[in-house]
Write a protein that holds these residues in place. Sequence first.
Motif, PDB file in Angstrom:
ATOM      1  N   GLN A  22       0.826  -1.225   0.000  1.00 41.36           N
ATOM      2  CA  GLN A  22       0.000   0.000   0.000  1.00 41.36           C
ATOM      3  C   GLN A  22       0.855   1.268   0.000  1.00 41.36           C
ATOM      4  N   VAL A  23       2.106   1.164   0.447  1.00 41.39           N
ATOM      5  CA  VAL A  23       3.035   2.319   0.409  1.00 41.39           C
ATOM      6  C   VAL A  23       4.275   1.934  -0.414  1.00 41.39           C
ATOM      7  N   ALA A  26       7.628   0.860   1.255  1.00 40.68           N
ATOM      8  CA  ALA A  26       8.494   1.799   1.987  1.00 40.68           C
ATOM      9  C   ALA A  26       8.807   1.170   3.339  1.00 40.68           C
ATOM     10  N   ALA A  62       9.889   1.752  -2.256  1.00 35.79           N
ATOM     11  CA  ALA A  62       9.955   3.220  -2.368  1.00 35.79           C
ATOM     12  C   ALA A  62      10.887   3.819  -1.325  1.00 35.79           C
ATOM     13  N   ALA A  64      12.797   4.728   2.299  1.00 34.29           N
ATOM     14  CA  ALA A  64      12.380   5.017   3.671  1.00 34.29           C
ATOM     15  C   ALA A  64      10.936   5.516   3.685  1.00 34.29           C
ATOM     16  N   ASP A  65      10.204   5.145   4.727  1.00 41.57           N
ATOM     17  CA  ASP A  65       8.809   5.579   4.865  1.00 41.57           C
ATOM     18  C   ASP A  65       8.810   7.053   5.281  1.00 41.57           C
ATOM     19  N   LEU A  66       8.316   7.893   4.372  1.00 42.10           N
ATOM     20  CA  LEU A  66       8.413   9.341   4.581  1.00 42.10           C
ATOM     21  C   LEU A  66       7.442   9.809   5.664  1.00 42.10           C
ATOM     22  N   ASN A  67       6.342   9.106   5.849  1.00 42.68           N
ATOM     23  CA  ASN A  67       5.425   9.415   6.953  1.00 42.68           C
ATOM     24  C   ASN A  67       6.106   9.159   8.286  1.00 42.68           C
ATOM     25  N   LEU A  87      18.617   1.552   9.988  1.00 42.09           N
ATOM     26  CA  LEU A  87      18.545   1.352   8.533  1.00 42.09           C
ATOM     27  C   LEU A  87      19.940   1.009   7.988  1.00 42.09           C
ATOM     28  N   LEU A 138      13.642  15.779  -1.616  1.00 43.60           N
ATOM     29  CA  LEU A 138      12.904  15.775  -0.350  1.00 43.60           C
ATOM     30  C   LEU A 138      13.654  16.584   0.714  1.00 43.60           C
ATOM     31  N   PRO A 142      21.026  10.838   0.146  1.00 44.37           N
ATOM     32  CA  PRO A 142      21.152   9.377   0.257  1.00 44.37           C
ATOM     33  C   PRO A 142      22.333   9.081   1.178  1.00 44.37           C
ATOM     34  N   ALA A 143      22.085   9.136   2.496  1.00 44.77           N
ATOM     35  CA  ALA A 143      23.190   9.112   3.458  1.00 44.77           C
ATOM     36  C   ALA A 143      23.649   7.692   3.782  1.00 44.77           C
ATOM     37  N   VAL A 144      22.833   6.946   4.521  1.00 42.06           N
ATOM     38  CA  VAL A 144      23.329   5.633   4.956  1.00 42.06           C
ATOM     39  C   VAL A 144      23.447   4.655   3.782  1.00 42.06           C
ATOM     40  N   ILE A 145      22.744   4.919   2.702  1.00 43.37           N
ATOM     41  CA  ILE A 145      22.867   4.007   1.554  1.00 43.37           C
ATOM     42  C   ILE A 145      24.068   4.355   0.671  1.00 43.37           C
ATOM     43  N   PHE A 252       6.052  16.321  -0.100  1.00 43.75           N
ATOM     44  CA  PHE A 252       5.728  15.026  -0.722  1.00 43.75           C
ATOM     45  C   PHE A 252       4.415  14.493  -0.160  1.00 43.75           C
TER      46      PHE A 252
HETATM   47  C1  LIG Z   1      17.166   5.801   2.722  1.00 46.24           C
HETATM   48  C2  LIG Z   1      17.008   7.251   2.780  1.00 46.24           C
HETATM   49  C3  LIG Z   1      16.129   7.946   2.262  1.00 46.24           C
HETATM   50  C4  LIG Z   1      15.006   7.492   1.447  1.00 46.24           C
HETATM   51  O1  LIG Z   1      14.813   6.368   1.069  1.00 46.24           O
HETATM   52  S1  LIG Z   1      13.936   8.763   1.072  1.00 46.24           S
HETATM   53  C5  LIG Z   1      12.629   8.001   0.176  1.00 46.24           C
HETATM   54  C6  LIG Z   1      12.874   8.028  -1.282  1.00 46.24           C
HETATM   55  N1  LIG Z   1      11.680   7.556  -1.957  1.00 46.24           N
HETATM   56  C7  LIG Z   1      10.939   8.312  -2.753  1.00 46.24           C
HETATM   57  O2  LIG Z   1      11.234   9.464  -3.039  1.00 46.24           O
HETATM   58  C8  LIG Z   1       9.723   7.642  -3.349  1.00 46.24           C
HETATM   59  C9  LIG Z   1       8.483   8.420  -3.034  1.00 46.24           C
HETATM   60  N2  LIG Z   1       7.351   7.812  -3.727  1.00 46.24           N
HETATM   61  C10 LIG Z   1       7.083   8.079  -5.030  1.00 46.24           C
HETATM   62  O3  LIG Z   1       7.787   8.801  -5.712  1.00 46.24           O
HETATM   63  C11 LIG Z   1       5.848   7.437  -5.578  1.00 46.24           C
HETATM   64  O4  LIG Z   1       4.970   7.172  -4.524  1.00 46.24           O
HETATM   65  C12 LIG Z   1       6.118   6.131  -6.364  1.00 46.24           C
HETATM   66  C13 LIG Z   1       6.896   5.083  -5.562  1.00 46.24           C
HETATM   67  C14 LIG Z   1       6.854   6.467  -7.667  1.00 46.24           C
HETATM   68  C15 LIG Z   1       4.741   5.509  -6.750  1.00 46.24           C
HETATM   69  O5  LIG Z   1       3.940   6.470  -7.401  1.00 46.24           O
HETATM   70  P1  LIG Z   1       2.392   6.189  -7.665  1.00 46.24           P
HETATM   71  O6  LIG Z   1       1.853   7.403  -8.344  1.00 46.24           O
HETATM   72  O7  LIG Z   1       2.227   4.874  -8.318  1.00 46.24           O
HETATM   73  O8  LIG Z   1       1.736   6.025  -6.215  1.00 46.24           O
HETATM   74  P2  LIG Z   1       1.476   7.149  -5.094  1.00 46.24           P
HETATM   75  O9  LIG Z   1       2.530   8.205  -5.135  1.00 46.24           O
HETATM   76  O10 LIG Z   1       0.059   7.590  -5.178  1.00 46.24           O
HETATM   77  O11 LIG Z   1       1.704   6.297  -3.764  1.00 46.24           O
HETATM   78  C16 LIG Z   1       0.686   5.478  -3.185  1.00 46.24           C
HETATM   79  C17 LIG Z   1       0.767   5.681  -1.697  1.00 46.24           C
HETATM   80  O12 LIG Z   1       2.067   5.273  -1.263  1.00 46.24           O
HETATM   81  C18 LIG Z   1       2.644   6.319  -0.481  1.00 46.24           C
HETATM   82  N3  LIG Z   1       4.107   6.284  -0.569  1.00 46.24           N
HETATM   83  C19 LIG Z   1       4.848   6.144  -1.667  1.00 46.24           C
HETATM   84  N4  LIG Z   1       6.144   6.167  -1.350  1.00 46.24           N
HETATM   85  C20 LIG Z   1       6.206   6.336  -0.013  1.00 46.24           C
HETATM   86  C21 LIG Z   1       7.281   6.456   0.923  1.00 46.24           C
HETATM   87  N5  LIG Z   1       8.575   6.387   0.549  1.00 46.24           N
HETATM   88  N6  LIG Z   1       6.978   6.624   2.211  1.00 46.24           N
HETATM   89  C22 LIG Z   1       5.697   6.682   2.636  1.00 46.24           C
HETATM   90  N7  LIG Z   1       4.632   6.576   1.799  1.00 46.24           N
HETATM   91  C23 LIG Z   1       4.887   6.407   0.495  1.00 46.24           C
HETATM   92  C24 LIG Z   1       2.076   7.588  -1.097  1.00 46.24           C
HETATM   93  O13 LIG Z   1       2.209   8.678  -0.212  1.00 46.24           O
HETATM   94  C25 LIG Z   1       0.641   7.180  -1.350  1.00 46.24           C
HETATM   95  O14 LIG Z   1      -0.042   7.260  -0.126  1.00 46.24           O
HETATM   96  P3  LIG Z   1      -1.572   7.785  -0.111  1.00 46.24           P
HETATM   97  O15 LIG Z   1      -1.913   7.875   1.342  1.00 46.24           O
HETATM   98  O16 LIG Z   1      -2.347   6.720  -0.852  1.00 46.24           O
HETATM   99  O17 LIG Z   1      -1.595   9.108  -0.818  1.00 46.24           O
HETATM  100  C26 LIG Z   1      18.063   8.028   3.643  1.00 46.24           C
HETATM  101  C27 LIG Z   1      19.462   7.509   3.761  1.00 46.24           C
HETATM  102  O18 LIG Z   1      20.067   6.961   2.837  1.00 46.24           O
HETATM  103  O19 LIG Z   1      20.022   7.731   4.858  1.00 46.24           O
END
Ligand SMILES: C/C(=C\C(=O)SCCNC(=O)CCNC(=O)[C@H](O)C(C)(C)COP(=O)(O)OP(=O)(O)OC[C@H]1O[C@@H](n2cnc3c(N)ncnc32)[C@H](O)[C@@H]1OP(=O)(O)O)CC(=O)O
Length: 264
Positions: A22-23, A26, A62, A64-67, A87, A138, A142-145, A252
């Motif tokens: 659903q997310v 993430a 996707a 890390a969970d941004l929420n 992580l 955002l 991309p720190a720990v990765i 976001f």
């Molecule tokens: C590791 C470190 C940092 C990180 O990882 S930062 C995170 C990087 N990730 C992103 O930027 C991805 C963000 N998501 C998207 O770009 C898109 O959601 C998608 C994956 C391309 C999918 O797009 P699509 O249009 O198909 O779907 P929705 O955008 O409508 O998403 C559905 C639903 O899922 C939620 N969601 C998506 N990704 C995340 C996420 N990463 N965290 C939490 N939630 C996510 C989105 O908000 C939607 O929720 P609804 O409530 O339904 O609106 C740091 C280090 O290295 O230290």
Amino acid sequence: MTRSIQIADQGSVRRIALNRPQVHNAFDDGLIAELTAALEQAGKDNAVRAVVLTGEGASFSAGADLNWMRGMASASEAENREDSLRLATLMRTLQYLPKPTIARVNGAAYGGGVGLVACCDIAIGVESARFGLTEVKLGLVPAVISPYVIHAIGLRQARRLFVTGELFDAPTALQIGLLHQCVPAEQLDDAVDTALALLSKAGPVAQAQAKQLALRMAGAHETHAEAIDRENAALIARLRVSEEGQEGLGAFLSKRPAAWSTAS
Ligand SMILES: C/C(=C\C(=O)SCCNC(=O)CCNC(=O)[C@H](O)C(C)(C)COP(=O)(O)OP(=O)(O)OC[C@H]1O[C@@H](n2cnc3c(N)ncnc32)[C@H](O)[C@@H]1OP(=O)(O)O)CC(=O)O
């Protein structure tokens, strides 16, 4: 309670699927804890010869969970550091697992999702998969990765992708070395099975040693990795609670463009 991962054994192959479709799979604290524990267990289990990591639903992960990350802003910087370290420990556990690992990239991989792909020995993805190191968009990095991604794709490619956050497709992922193979969706399982068949022909002790040797020869010593992880966790913790990080995460989650202040 629904688990954040699914584990299934097929003979000596352990398949682990991220299970928060659903997310877009993430990872929050629960998924990180479950996946780290599952990998540690697979590493110790003599019956397991190889691990396949994949995602349930449309995406691989996707990141890390941004929420979850935004919610952590009310916690202290030290707590954010501890959170990021968990992580980092997940990535390190995957990278140094004493068993061969295959990323079965069934769909999109962003941020930490790219990190997971980079930490696997073999990465096979569907042609339709999209990728992005989107953290700067955002207000994060991309720190720990970063060490794992840089080892996989090289500094030249990483510098460009880190600062632009540009999305890229599976053929590009293949070209820069993030993927080893890119196949139509209907051929993904056959491609993974072919890789598993190749892996099954090698001696398991030699295989584990060969993997550690390759990482050591590339300067990626596990003993150094822990210190690097601590530094990177401190960096991302600062950004997570910063004004820019909060603006990026808020934008976001409320589906609006970020409004950055001018850099000082
Ligand atoms: C590791 C470190 C940092 C990180 O990882 S930062 C995170 C990087 N990730 C992103 O930027 C991805 C963000 N998501 C998207 O770009 C898109 O959601 C998608 C994956 C391309 C999918 O797009 P699509 O249009 O198909 O779907 P929705 O955008 O409508 O998403 C559905 C639903 O899922 C939620 N969601 C998506 N990704 C995340 C996420 N990463 N965290 C939490 N939630 C996510 C989105 O908000 C939607 O929720 P609804 O409530 O339904 O609106 C740091 C280090 O290295 O230290």
